[in-house]
Design an enzyme around this catalytic site. Sequence first.
Site, short mmCIF file in Angstrom:
data_model
loop_
_atom_site.label_atom_id
_atom_site.label_comp_id
_atom_site.label_asym_id
_atom_site.label_seq_id
_atom_site.Cartn_x
_atom_site.Cartn_y
_atom_site.Cartn_z
N THR A 131 -0.69 -30.57 139.43
CA THR A 131 -0.03 -29.40 139.89
C THR A 131 0.20 -29.25 140.94
O THR A 131 -0.80 -29.01 141.83
CB THR A 131 -0.17 -27.68 139.52
OG1 THR A 131 0.40 -26.64 140.35
CG2 THR A 131 -1.87 -27.93 139.40
N GLU A 133 -0.27 -26.31 142.92
CA GLU A 133 -0.70 -25.59 143.44
C GLU A 133 -2.10 -25.67 143.62
O GLU A 133 -2.62 -25.14 144.04
CB GLU A 133 -1.12 -24.01 141.51
CG GLU A 133 -1.56 -23.04 141.24
CD GLU A 133 -0.98 -22.05 141.89
OE1 GLU A 133 0.15 -22.41 142.32
OE2 GLU A 133 -1.74 -20.94 142.59
N TYR A 154 -6.36 -20.66 138.33
CA TYR A 154 -5.86 -22.22 137.01
C TYR A 154 -5.83 -23.39 138.47
O TYR A 154 -5.81 -24.64 138.32
CB TYR A 154 -4.82 -21.94 137.42
CG TYR A 154 -3.12 -22.44 137.36
CD1 TYR A 154 -3.42 -23.46 135.36
CD2 TYR A 154 -2.33 -22.85 138.10
CE1 TYR A 154 -2.36 -24.18 135.94
CE2 TYR A 154 -1.44 -24.10 137.67
CZ TYR A 154 -2.15 -24.46 136.49
OH TYR A 154 -0.71 -25.82 136.71
N LYS A 158 -7.69 -27.10 138.15
CA LYS A 158 -6.94 -28.27 138.00
C LYS A 158 -6.76 -29.13 138.75
O LYS A 158 -6.92 -30.14 138.79
CB LYS A 158 -5.40 -28.28 138.27
CG LYS A 158 -4.16 -27.09 137.03
CD LYS A 158 -4.13 -28.65 135.72
CE LYS A 158 -3.04 -27.45 134.89
NZ LYS A 158 -2.11 -28.56 134.18
P1 NAP Z 1 3.65 -24.32 129.20
O1 NAP Z 1 5.27 -24.12 128.67
O2 NAP Z 1 2.81 -22.91 129.14
O3 NAP Z 1 3.22 -25.32 127.99
C1 NAP Z 1 1.56 -25.29 127.34
C2 NAP Z 1 1.40 -26.27 126.24
O4 NAP Z 1 -0.04 -26.62 126.38
C3 NAP Z 1 1.54 -25.35 125.91
O5 NAP Z 1 1.87 -26.16 124.09
C4 NAP Z 1 0.69 -24.71 124.88
O6 NAP Z 1 0.17 -24.17 123.06
C5 NAP Z 1 -0.76 -25.42 125.57
N1 NAP Z 1 -1.89 -25.08 125.39
C6 NAP Z 1 -2.76 -24.26 125.92
N2 NAP Z 1 -3.58 -24.41 125.90
C7 NAP Z 1 -4.31 -25.02 125.16
C8 NAP Z 1 -5.18 -25.64 124.57
N3 NAP Z 1 -6.86 -24.10 124.52
N4 NAP Z 1 -5.18 -26.47 123.52
C9 NAP Z 1 -4.24 -26.70 123.14
N5 NAP Z 1 -3.16 -26.84 123.68
C10 NAP Z 1 -2.76 -25.65 124.17
O7 NAP Z 1 3.48 -25.57 130.27
P2 NAP Z 1 4.61 -26.34 131.36
O8 NAP Z 1 5.23 -25.35 132.09
O9 NAP Z 1 5.09 -27.32 129.81
O10 NAP Z 1 3.40 -26.62 131.97
C11 NAP Z 1 3.36 -28.49 131.02
C12 NAP Z 1 1.67 -28.58 131.59
O11 NAP Z 1 2.00 -29.15 133.64
C13 NAP Z 1 0.92 -27.47 132.33
O12 NAP Z 1 -0.49 -28.01 132.02
C14 NAP Z 1 0.53 -27.02 133.43
O13 NAP Z 1 -0.60 -26.57 133.63
C15 NAP Z 1 1.27 -28.16 134.12
N6 NAP Z 1 2.04 -27.86 134.78
C16 NAP Z 1 3.06 -26.88 135.25
C17 NAP Z 1 4.15 -26.77 136.49
C18 NAP Z 1 5.55 -26.50 135.82
O14 NAP Z 1 6.19 -25.76 136.84
N7 NAP Z 1 5.65 -26.00 134.44
C19 NAP Z 1 4.40 -27.49 137.41
C20 NAP Z 1 2.97 -27.94 137.30
C21 NAP Z 1 2.08 -28.64 136.49
P3 NAP Z 1 1.14 -22.69 122.92
O15 NAP Z 1 2.06 -22.81 122.48
O16 NAP Z 1 0.71 -22.24 121.41
O17 NAP Z 1 0.66 -21.51 123.89
O1 G4F Z 2 6.61 -18.32 138.13
P1 G4F Z 2 5.30 -17.98 138.87
O2 G4F Z 2 4.52 -17.43 138.14
O3 G4F Z 2 5.55 -19.51 139.13
P2 G4F Z 2 3.28 -19.97 140.06
O4 G4F Z 2 2.80 -19.03 140.50
O5 G4F Z 2 4.48 -20.90 141.28
O6 G4F Z 2 2.99 -21.61 138.97
C1 G4F Z 2 3.96 -22.72 138.15
O7 G4F Z 2 4.39 -23.55 139.57
C2 G4F Z 2 2.90 -23.84 139.18
C3 G4F Z 2 3.21 -25.38 140.17
O8 G4F Z 2 3.37 -25.04 141.36
C4 G4F Z 2 2.78 -24.21 138.39
F1 G4F Z 2 1.61 -25.33 137.84
C5 G4F Z 2 2.09 -23.34 137.14
O9 G4F Z 2 1.21 -23.80 135.67
C6 G4F Z 2 3.45 -22.50 136.78
O10 G4F Z 2 4.49 -23.60 136.59
O11 G4F Z 2 5.66 -17.47 140.15
C7 G4F Z 2 6.31 -18.12 141.10
C8 G4F Z 2 6.08 -17.32 142.63
C9 G4F Z 2 5.03 -16.37 142.67
O12 G4F Z 2 4.94 -16.60 144.22
C10 G4F Z 2 4.22 -15.27 142.63
O13 G4F Z 2 3.46 -14.02 143.21
O14 G4F Z 2 6.86 -15.98 141.95
C11 G4F Z 2 6.20 -14.57 142.55
N1 G4F Z 2 6.45 -13.29 141.94
C12 G4F Z 2 7.10 -12.57 141.87
N2 G4F Z 2 7.61 -11.40 141.38
C13 G4F Z 2 6.30 -13.27 140.36
C14 G4F Z 2 6.73 -11.91 140.14
N3 G4F Z 2 5.75 -14.67 139.29
C15 G4F Z 2 5.45 -13.75 138.29
N4 G4F Z 2 5.86 -15.19 137.37
N5 G4F Z 2 6.14 -12.54 138.17
C16 G4F Z 2 6.53 -11.49 138.70
O15 G4F Z 2 7.13 -10.53 137.82
#
Ligand code: NAP
Ligand code: G4F
Length: 344
Positions: A131, A133, A154, A158
């Site tokens: 990520t 992050e 987190y 990662k």
């Molecule tokens: P998400 O919607 O939060 O999905 C996470 C998945 O992991 C869900 O299926 C969850 O199961 C499962 N999980 C959580 N803890 C687990 C455990 N202990 N054992 C087995 N499964 C578990 O995340 P996403 O947005 O699809 O992201 C997918 C991956 O990419 C994650 O690793 C995230 O950190 C990474 N990532 C995401 C972004 C982004 O912007 N979306 C960016 C960079 C990296 P449940 O449904 O039961 O909770």
């Molecule tokens: O949507 P966020 O919670 O995503 P964040 O923290 O960027 O993380 C996501 O992206 C990562 C990749 O860079 C992934 F690895 C991670 O798993 C996840 O998918 O927050 C985005 C921004 C942050 O700066 C946060 O401080 O939005 C700001 N924010 C402002 N108000 C908020 C809020 N975030 C959340 N969740 N809720 C708020 O009310």
Amino acid sequence: MKKKALIFGVTGQDGSLLARLLIKKNYVVHGIKRRSSSFNTSRIDDIYQKYGDKSFFLHYGDVTDSLNIYSLVEKILPDEIYNLAAQSHVKVSFETPEYTANADALGPLRILEAIKNLKKRKKIKFYQASTSEMFGNSSPPQTENTKLEPESPYGTAKVFGYWITRNYRNAYNLFASNGILFNHEGIYRGETFVSKKITSAVAKIYLKKQKHITLGNLNAKRDWGDAQDYVDAMYLMMQQKKPDDFVISTGQSYTVKKFVELAFKAINIKIRWQGKGLSEIGCDAQNPKRIYVKVSSKYFRPNEVNFLKGSSSKAKKLLGWKPKKKFHVMVEEMVKYDIKQLKL
Ligand code: NAP
Ligand code: G4F
């Protein structure tokens, strides 16, 4: 022979999109779901109804359970493993740091160990969901060579997952690749991430079911892409001859405020900002007494990542990947989808 994929995290945003993509590409897909006291399969129920026990199989599992992982890998013997499982919420990781490290740092290690120690010989490809992050506040544009300076439990967990993937690739000659993905969103995004929190609130405001939304840091900048585009990139990484690490991003970055403005624009409301810090509000430009956005310290983090903007020239050159969906189109689609869901 059809290829077999095993997806950890199949019930999440990316897992559900990846399962769809791989089934379309003629794979047999095995997904790992966690035991939960309430239903956690809403994103994949339609896939299961259509392909269940034909080309889509579900198994109980958890990335904190080594034996479970080993026996699943040995039983399924997949060609490709995608590790998308994680406690993926940055703010929650400050509240559950140990669990986050267990799942997000040791989870990938456990899967790599299972691949390495497999009794039945098979070359299994491994994808690790790394990520942006991990970059923390390193200066943009962030690339594969940017210093990793995580600002959260987190991000720190990662970083371990990222390095152990590289380490097993070099030490044991495993096909193990990192996708370093920047924020990606879409209709399946979890409700507590800022994008979906905003679009679902805007949908409720439009249908007069909610009056305003309360957010945290409005000035953070993110490089927001479309989840479907990013899942395509994961697949491409796994079709390469050699394992490698790739940044996946759009190269454009917008503030949370801009996201809010575009989401309200989808329901024909223009937001005007007034005040500063915790007193800042977003109101209707036509009728400033009507407040739509408030700020609360509750949603701020102990540390913030201020500015993410990636450069994906390596992915463009080697994978032929580039993002397709524009930011404003994605935001509008999310709002329209949330309105439609509320009307059902
Ligand atoms: P998400 O919607 O939060 O999905 C996470 C998945 O992991 C869900 O299926 C969850 O199961 C499962 N999980 C959580 N803890 C687990 C455990 N202990 N054992 C087995 N499964 C578990 O995340 P996403 O947005 O699809 O992201 C997918 C991956 O990419 C994650 O690793 C995230 O950190 C990474 N990532 C995401 C972004 C982004 O912007 N979306 C960016 C960079 C990296 P449940 O449904 O039961 O909770
Ligand atoms: O949507 P966020 O919670 O995503 P964040 O923290 O960027 O993380 C996501 O992206 C990562 C990749 O860079 C992934 F690895 C991670 O798993 C996840 O998918 O927050 C985005 C921004 C942050 O700066 C946060 O401080 O939005 C700001 N924010 C402002 N108000 C908020 C809020 N975030 C959340 N969740 N809720 C708020 O009310």
